[in-house]
Motif scaffolding. Sequence first.
Motif, PDB file in Angstrom:
ATOM      1  N   ALA A 252    -125.313 -37.913 -56.957  1.00 18.24           N
ATOM      2  CA  ALA A 252    -124.876 -39.299 -57.069  1.00 18.24           C
ATOM      3  C   ALA A 252    -123.602 -39.415 -57.886  1.00 18.24           C
ATOM      4  O   ALA A 252    -122.673 -40.150 -57.523  1.00 18.24           O
ATOM      5  CB  ALA A 252    -125.987 -40.134 -57.699  1.00 18.24           C
TER       6      ALA A 252
ATOM      7  N   LEU B 102    -129.076 -48.411 -59.289  1.00 23.85           N
ATOM      8  CA  LEU B 102    -129.372 -47.045 -58.890  1.00 23.85           C
ATOM      9  C   LEU B 102    -130.749 -46.634 -59.389  1.00 23.85           C
ATOM     10  O   LEU B 102    -131.130 -46.954 -60.520  1.00 23.85           O
ATOM     11  CB  LEU B 102    -128.328 -46.079 -59.462  1.00 23.85           C
ATOM     12  N   THR B 103    -131.463 -45.899 -58.546  1.00 24.59           N
ATOM     13  CA  THR B 103    -132.757 -45.365 -58.962  1.00 24.59           C
ATOM     14  C   THR B 103    -132.598 -44.202 -59.927  1.00 24.59           C
ATOM     15  O   THR B 103    -133.523 -43.861 -60.670  1.00 24.59           O
ATOM     16  CB  THR B 103    -133.558 -44.896 -57.748  1.00 24.59           C
TER      17      THR B 103
ATOM     18  N   TRP C 202    -128.942 -43.395 -53.291  1.00 24.29           N
ATOM     19  CA  TRP C 202    -129.519 -43.589 -54.627  1.00 24.29           C
ATOM     20  C   TRP C 202    -129.643 -45.067 -54.998  1.00 24.29           C
ATOM     21  O   TRP C 202    -129.999 -45.392 -56.124  1.00 24.29           O
ATOM     22  CB  TRP C 202    -128.653 -42.858 -55.656  1.00 24.29           C
TER      23      TRP C 202
END
Length: 452
Positions: A324, A317-318, A400
């Motif tokens: 999210a 995940l960023t 995400w």
Amino acid sequence: MVQLARHLDGVLVLPGDQGWDAGRSAWQLAVDQRPAAVVLARSATDVTVTLDTARTLGLRVAPQSSGHNAAPLGPLDNTILLRTSEMAQVRIDAGRRRARVGAGVVWAEVTEAAAGHGLAGLGGTAADVGVVGYTLGGGLSWFARSHGLAANHVTAATVVIGDGRVLRVDAEHDPELFWAIRGGGGSFGVITELEFGLFPVSQVYAGAMYWPLERAEAVLTRWRDWTATVPDTVTSLGRLLRFPPVEEIPEPFRGRGLVAVEAVAQLDPSQADDLLAPLRELAPEMDTFAPTPVTDLHLLHLDPPGPTPAAGDGFQLTGLPDGALAALLEVAGPGRDAPLLTLEMRHLGGALAPGASEGGAVSSLDAAFAVFSAGITPDAGAFGAVNATLDALAAAMTPWRAATSYRNFTERRAEGLAFEPAHVLGRLQEVKKTYDPLDIIRANHPIRPVGS
């Protein structure tokens, strides 16, 4: 094929032989491996002979130690399964802070041997994971935010390449191959020995806090915010757990759903307690944080103590903004019938961040969190529900998701751009073409020779 046995220090096992089922069995018991043959190798010579035989017969070779990430290999028709578990020598050079291990060594053996010298390696959460496979995939340890990936600290390796030659590779000898094996996976050769750095760590402040699963949103939100404040000497994860009601599970966990935060801090106890205060404000039901010898760290994550029928998968995940986290809990949070024993999010950054370390093909993880989820059941038919939940989770987190994944958390087949940007993949394909142009060596996440 029978003639192969005459040239082995180890053992050839064929279908129908005594020991066939044991020889072909991976740690991941849900994977039914049915190769053309199994070689229980004891030496680099055994590896060379196996590769030579495979070329002659038009077969391929799949090296495997513990078999923790066996599922992505797929069917093993026309493939010799090369088991390396008997190549289990461990040598510690305390003066140089290095370990040299055979292809079949698991992390428990390194941890115990190194601890006798006040040293530690960058092993993962489970003690029975093979050192070589783990490191080829990158290696994400409890010390990852301070020291980066385990692959960054490989100093040399003995590699048997596709034509059977045995090479000693390091930064000066076959440097492109040395670059590729550090995080690029196992497609380029069969590693028979690996040398890597150790660190002067003997005790840390480590543990976990647990709350009822119903508190997942509040706990994971606090943990996420907390990760933005911690130094690189702290590696942690947030986790959802659903334990089955079986006797093998200890009483505090048996049959329960919990949300947990686990962490390892290279800090003194008073500093660590101050740092943990925001989490303790949420009044955990259980709190196990204490000074912990590195030899006990394998107990922290509650990994299964032996081979297990499991299915899992992961992604990166960023970030983990409120949206999210809400999407994740919608799939697997309280009140959801998610057939997952574990869903964990590991905090990255620090020495894992792009540009923080220089190493091999994968020297960083360009993401904020690494997610891994798994279900465990003796009923093979139940894995349909597990995989459906894994798919639903991956889809829900699409906005995400990072551009690449982490090999060791990817337990379904993926290739190339799933892990590396295009320029890195192209370089890896060139290395594959140079050292295994016939694509004899099979890896769980393969790199194909350029042009194939």
